[in-house]
Design a protein around this motif. Structure first.
Motif, PDB file in Angstrom:
ATOM      1  N   ASP A  56      19.006  -1.414  -6.126  1.00  0.00           N
ATOM      2  CA  ASP A  56      19.063  -0.826  -7.475  1.00  0.00           C
ATOM      3  C   ASP A  56      19.279  -1.916  -8.518  1.00  0.00           C
ATOM      4  O   ASP A  56      18.625  -1.928  -9.576  1.00  0.00           O
ATOM      5  CB  ASP A  56      20.191   0.205  -7.571  1.00  0.00           C
ATOM      6  N   ALA A  57      20.205  -2.827  -8.231  1.00  0.00           N
ATOM      7  CA  ALA A  57      20.473  -3.911  -9.181  1.00  0.00           C
ATOM      8  C   ALA A  57      19.246  -4.792  -9.335  1.00  0.00           C
ATOM      9  O   ALA A  57      18.856  -5.144 -10.467  1.00  0.00           O
ATOM     10  CB  ALA A  57      21.666  -4.740  -8.704  1.00  0.00           C
TER      11      ALA A  57
ATOM     12  N   THR B  33       6.156  -1.333  -7.532  1.00  0.00           N
ATOM     13  CA  THR B  33       6.840  -0.072  -7.787  1.00  0.00           C
ATOM     14  C   THR B  33       8.262  -0.115  -7.228  1.00  0.00           C
ATOM     15  O   THR B  33       8.619  -0.975  -6.416  1.00  0.00           O
ATOM     16  CB  THR B  33       6.084   1.098  -7.145  1.00  0.00           C
ATOM     17  N   ARG B  34       9.062   0.853  -7.634  1.00  0.00           N
ATOM     18  CA  ARG B  34      10.465   0.902  -7.202  1.00  0.00           C
ATOM     19  C   ARG B  34      10.571   1.014  -5.686  1.00  0.00           C
ATOM     20  O   ARG B  34      11.457   0.405  -5.070  1.00  0.00           O
ATOM     21  CB  ARG B  34      11.163   2.095  -7.877  1.00  0.00           C
ATOM     22  N   SER B  35       9.684   1.778  -5.054  1.00  0.00           N
ATOM     23  CA  SER B  35       9.815   2.013  -3.613  1.00  0.00           C
ATOM     24  C   SER B  35       9.426   0.804  -2.779  1.00  0.00           C
ATOM     25  O   SER B  35       9.736   0.752  -1.586  1.00  0.00           O
ATOM     26  CB  SER B  35       8.976   3.218  -3.197  1.00  0.00           C
TER      27      SER B  35
ATOM     28  N   GLN C   9      12.475  -5.324 -13.422  1.00  0.00           N
ATOM     29  CA  GLN C   9      11.867  -4.645 -14.571  1.00  0.00           C
ATOM     30  C   GLN C   9      12.036  -5.451 -15.849  1.00  0.00           C
ATOM     31  O   GLN C   9      11.099  -5.557 -16.646  1.00  0.00           O
ATOM     32  CB  GLN C   9      12.497  -3.264 -14.749  1.00  0.00           C
ATOM     33  N   ASP C  10      13.224  -6.010 -16.039  1.00  0.00           N
ATOM     34  CA  ASP C  10      13.474  -6.774 -17.267  1.00  0.00           C
ATOM     35  C   ASP C  10      12.522  -7.968 -17.345  1.00  0.00           C
ATOM     36  O   ASP C  10      11.879  -8.195 -18.385  1.00  0.00           O
ATOM     37  CB  ASP C  10      14.922  -7.258 -17.285  1.00  0.00           C
ATOM     38  N   THR C  11      12.400  -8.723 -16.259  1.00  0.00           N
ATOM     39  CA  THR C  11      11.506  -9.883 -16.266  1.00  0.00           C
ATOM     40  C   THR C  11      10.062  -9.449 -16.413  1.00  0.00           C
ATOM     41  O   THR C  11       9.295 -10.037 -17.190  1.00  0.00           O
ATOM     42  CB  THR C  11      11.686 -10.700 -14.977  1.00  0.00           C
ATOM     43  N   GLY C  12       9.658  -8.417 -15.672  1.00  0.00           N
ATOM     44  CA  GLY C  12       8.274  -7.957 -15.740  1.00  0.00           C
ATOM     45  C   GLY C  12       7.882  -7.472 -17.116  1.00  0.00           C
ATOM     46  O   GLY C  12       6.795  -7.784 -17.614  1.00  0.00           O
TER      47      GLY C  12
ATOM     48  N   GLU D 139       0.825  -1.209   0.000  1.00  0.00           N
ATOM     49  CA  GLU D 139       0.000   0.000   0.000  1.00  0.00           C
ATOM     50  C   GLU D 139       0.861   1.261   0.000  1.00  0.00           C
ATOM     51  O   GLU D 139       0.628   2.198  -0.784  1.00  0.00           O
ATOM     52  CB  GLU D 139      -0.909  -0.003   1.230  1.00  0.00           C
ATOM     53  N   GLN D 140       1.845   1.298   0.883  1.00  0.00           N
ATOM     54  CA  GLN D 140       2.657   2.507   1.050  1.00  0.00           C
ATOM     55  C   GLN D 140       3.502   2.804  -0.178  1.00  0.00           C
ATOM     56  O   GLN D 140       3.867   3.954  -0.427  1.00  0.00           O
ATOM     57  CB  GLN D 140       3.522   2.367   2.300  1.00  0.00           C
ATOM     58  N   SER D 141       3.806   1.786  -0.971  1.00  0.00           N
ATOM     59  CA  SER D 141       4.586   1.974  -2.203  1.00  0.00           C
ATOM     60  C   SER D 141       3.700   2.215  -3.423  1.00  0.00           C
ATOM     61  O   SER D 141       4.221   2.338  -4.539  1.00  0.00           O
ATOM     62  CB  SER D 141       5.457   0.740  -2.447  1.00  0.00           C
TER      63      SER D 141
END
Length: 376
Positions: A221-222, A241-243, A228-231, A40-42
């Motif tokens: 970060d890595a 999300t990133r967070s 992202q690549d797999t998704g 939720e928070q992300s």
């Protein structure tokens, strides 16, 4: 049982963590307050994602929750891994409105676990009745509890929900002390194949197992790049999300196991796992360099190594994947439960589920004969 009341909350974050976790227990990390609140928070779940959190709570006489359900109003069927798109299509062709529906699940997580989170098991019927009431009162087409812990399937069945069977592939620890102990249970040809795969996968690489504070900004970060690549290749855009990832590390880092493959100190692939009470749960994987067999090494073999080292009873490596059979992961049934108020639609789905289950169980028997274990 003493009279209870049921209510909806605006999200898991609105419920005190100690109250939620008193119902959820500590065995399955995906129904913990920390995991669901991080989603939720992300903003991984919410109106934008089509997963609107509406946890349902049954309060006891003392005013504290005795039962909760991780429930979501869904405007689509993405991120569930129990596919009902054909049901949606049939219902809408018949003039109905399938969405929104009620989903009781750990979002984006095909991991079996409790869906009725019970501080008092006697409150289960009241919680199921509350799920039905929300569905009926809001004129939703249906309610779906997916990847239900087998121990809770009879609770839904007793309430008249339709039960659906699926298949996953899990590795079971038979008291192994080492990976070689596990290999000794396999046929000779399979042992040799796995040893060759492992040697080829790690040639020139360093494999690191990281947890808690060992996972810093560089590692997240890595892994975000890997995810992202797999998704992007599998489902168009990543669900998380990133967070979300650093939040996960901050709030439940001791239950996170990140396995990285590095070449000359640079991460080129990674697999993210969560550590449960008696299971290691493999969740996400990705890479920036295509190395033969590295996916199997990080997601399956290194996970087995980690489970053995921690004395965990199983590795659950996610949905689908018959390729897991050759790596010592055996077919097991999974379960979902479905509440469909419309009598005609319910009959049609029930008939489909009978025929589907026959096929699923026949397939499980066939797949069980393909495992690499020694015979006789």
């Amino acid at each position: 049982m003493t009279a209870v009341t049921a209510r909806l909350a605006d999200g898991v974050s609105a419920i005190p963590a100690d109250q939620w976790d008193a119902c959820a227990g500590g065995g399955n990390p995906f129904v913990s307050h920390a995991f669901l609140a991080a989603l939720e928070q992300s903003s991984s779940v919410g109106a934008r994602s089509g997963w609107q959190p509406i946890p349902i709570i049954v309060d006891g006489a003392d005013g504290a929750p005795i039962a909760v359900a991780p429930a979501y109003a869904k405007s689509h069927s993405q991120g569930e891994y129990v596919f009902d798109h054909a049901w949606a299509d049939a219902w809408e062709r018949a003039g109905g409105r399938y969405y929104p529906k009620l989903q009781i699940a750990a979002p984006f997580t095909p991991v079996p676990g409790p869906r009725l989170l019970l501080r008092d098991r006697a409150a289960a019927p009241a919680l199921i009745a509350a799920l039905e009431a929300v569905t009926d009162q809001h004129e939703l087409s249906s309610a779906h509890a997916t990847f239900v812990d087998p121990d809770q399937v009879p609770l839904f069945e007793a309430a008249g929900w339709l039960i659906r069977e699926g298949t996953q592939f899990h590795w079971r620890n038979q008291g192994f002390g080492t990976f070689d102990d596990f290999l000794d249970t396999l046929a000779s040809r399979k042992r040799k194949a796995i040893r060759k795969e492992r040697a080829a996968a790690v040639a020139g690489l360093t494999i690191r197992h990281l947890t808690g504070p060992e996972i810093g900004a560089r590692e997240w970060d890595a892994f975000w790049t890997f995810y992202q690549d797999t998704g992007n290749r599998k489902w168009g855009r990543p669900y998380l999300t990133r967070s979300f990832f650093p939040l996960l590390g901050q709030t439940m880092g001791d239950r996170v196991l990140l396995i990285l493959a590095e070449r000359d100190g640079v991460p080129i692939a990674g697999a993210l796992n969560l550590i449960g009470g008696d299971a290691l749960y493999g969740r996400y994987w990705g890479c920036t360099e295509d190395v033969p067999f590295l996916h199997f090494e990080l997601c399956y073999y290194q996970a087995i190594d980690a489970a053995i080292a921690r004395g965990l009873g199983s590795v659950e490596a996610g949905a689908q994947g018959e390729h897991k059979l050759a790596r010592g992961y055996a077919p097991v049934p999974t379960w979902s439960a479905h509440y469909i108020p419309d009598a005609g639609f319910r009959r049609a789905v029930a008939d489909f589920l009978v025929r589907e289950r026959d096929a699923v169980e026949a397939d499980q028997v066939y797949l069980g004969q393909m495992t690499p274990f020694k015979r006789g």
